[in-house]
Enzyme design. Structure first.
Site, PDB file in Angstrom:
ATOM      1  N   HIS A   1      52.955  51.379  23.048  1.00  0.00           N
ATOM      2  CA  HIS A   1      51.896  52.365  22.822  1.00  0.00           C
ATOM      3  C   HIS A   1      52.343  53.436  21.834  1.00  0.00           C
ATOM      4  O   HIS A   1      53.524  53.739  21.715  1.00  0.00           O
ATOM      5  CB  HIS A   1      51.362  52.968  24.136  1.00  0.00           C
TER       6      HIS A   1
ATOM      7  N   ASN B   1      55.886  49.814  26.087  1.00  0.00           N
ATOM      8  CA  ASN B   1      54.929  48.702  25.957  1.00  0.00           C
ATOM      9  C   ASN B   1      54.268  48.698  24.574  1.00  0.00           C
ATOM     10  O   ASN B   1      53.265  48.028  24.364  1.00  0.00           O
ATOM     11  CB  ASN B   1      53.864  48.777  27.059  1.00  0.00           C
TER      12      ASN B   1
HETATM   13  C1  GLP Z   1      54.644  59.228  26.081  1.00  0.00           C
HETATM   14  C2  GLP Z   1      53.857  59.842  24.934  1.00  0.00           C
HETATM   15  C3  GLP Z   1      54.090  59.099  23.646  1.00  0.00           C
HETATM   16  C4  GLP Z   1      55.575  58.921  23.414  1.00  0.00           C
HETATM   17  C5  GLP Z   1      56.142  58.072  24.523  1.00  0.00           C
HETATM   18  C6  GLP Z   1      57.630  57.786  24.378  1.00  0.00           C
HETATM   19  O1  GLP Z   1      53.990  58.219  26.713  1.00  0.00           O
HETATM   20  N1  GLP Z   1      52.463  59.872  25.208  1.00  0.00           N
HETATM   21  O2  GLP Z   1      53.496  59.829  22.581  1.00  0.00           O
HETATM   22  O3  GLP Z   1      55.799  58.308  22.181  1.00  0.00           O
HETATM   23  O4  GLP Z   1      55.929  58.781  25.737  1.00  0.00           O
HETATM   24  O5  GLP Z   1      58.343  58.809  24.919  1.00  0.00           O
HETATM   25  P1  GLP Z   1      59.921  58.941  24.998  1.00  0.00           P
HETATM   26  O6  GLP Z   1      60.307  59.535  23.722  1.00  0.00           O
HETATM   27  O7  GLP Z   1      60.132  59.890  26.136  1.00  0.00           O
HETATM   28  O8  GLP Z   1      60.463  57.592  25.237  1.00  0.00           O
END
Ligand code: GLP
Length: 222
Positions: free
Chosen positions: A125, A123
């Site tokens: 973030h 989303n």
């Molecule tokens: C979590 C973490 C983020 C990270 C995101 C994406 O929500 N808090 O810091 O960037 O996941 O993670 P992934 O790499 O597993 O898609």
């Protein structure tokens, strides 16, 4: 600009080159580090390179509001995937804590974060700054969105087991880093990455704030 790479191996190794260069240039480097699936290859690659971490200070982007010893906490993730496999001093590894103002004070003491590595949520973030987070936000306790809880349930087995709250560095905190690298992996991330990097700069897409930073590199592979 989004650098599109050919493979996950290349993504991991290009970002490892950037970290290695930083640690060699300046052993007393201050880094901000991410968790999630995306940086796992980066951490493996860094371990393989047997770098000297003895003067490095790290700050993690975020942590769930949960016991640090829990196997799925970000403390445990970092120990398992990086810290316990290098010569970094555990006392030099920092995670956001309460009171959050004291954590910000601690970061301020080390002001001048040299390199910040980020992932991106589906989303938009970054860290746990969910859509709607203020661009000026500092470290604080946040409620996770349903989307993030669903996305991260793969680590916990079920969505019910995912903590509903976390402590995250703020967008204002992250933006003070001298250099920022954003890593993204998987077709499901490409659209949000394009929206964040080429679309309108808006608090509805937290990662779009990166367009305002003067030293950001974005690396993607599908
Ligand atoms: C979590 C973490 C983020 C990270 C995101 C994406 O929500 N808090 O810091 O960037 O996941 O993670 P992934 O790499 O597993 O898609």
């Amino acid at each position: 600009m989004i650098n599109i790479l050919n493979s996950y191996k290349e993504l991991s190794s290009i970002v490892a080159d950037i970290v290695e260069k930083q640690l060699r240039k300046q052993p007393l480097s201050k880094l901000i580090l991410p968790t999630g699936s995306t940086p796992l290859g980066l951490y493996d690659e860094l371990v393989k390179r047997k770098l000297d971490w003895s003067h490095t200070i790290t700050f993690n982007l975020d942590e769930y509001l949960m016991n640090h010893d829990h196997p799925y906490s970000y403390h445990s993730y970092m120990k398992k995937n990086l810290f316990d496999r290098t010569n970094i001093y555990p006392n030099n590894c920092n995670f956001p804590f309460r009171p959050t103002l004291s954590f910000e004070d601690k970061m301020y003491t080390y002001r001048g974060i040299d390199l910040c590595i980020l992932g991106i949520g589906s989303n938009g973030h970054i860290a746990f700054n969910e859509p709607g987070s203020s661009f000026k936000s500092r470290t604080r306790v946040v409620d996770l969105t349903e989307q993030t809880i669903q996305d991260n349930s793969r680590f916990f087995g079920s969505a019910e087991d995912v903590p509903k709250q976390a402590i995250t560095m703020g967008l204002g905190t992250i933006m003070e880093s001298k250099k920022i690298i954003l890593m993204a992996n998987g077709k499901h991330k490409l659209n949000i990455l394009k929206v964040a990097m080429n679309g309108k700069v808006t608090e509805d897409v937290p990662a779009s704030i990166l367009q305002k930073h003067n030293d950001v590199e974005v690396f993607y592979c599908d």
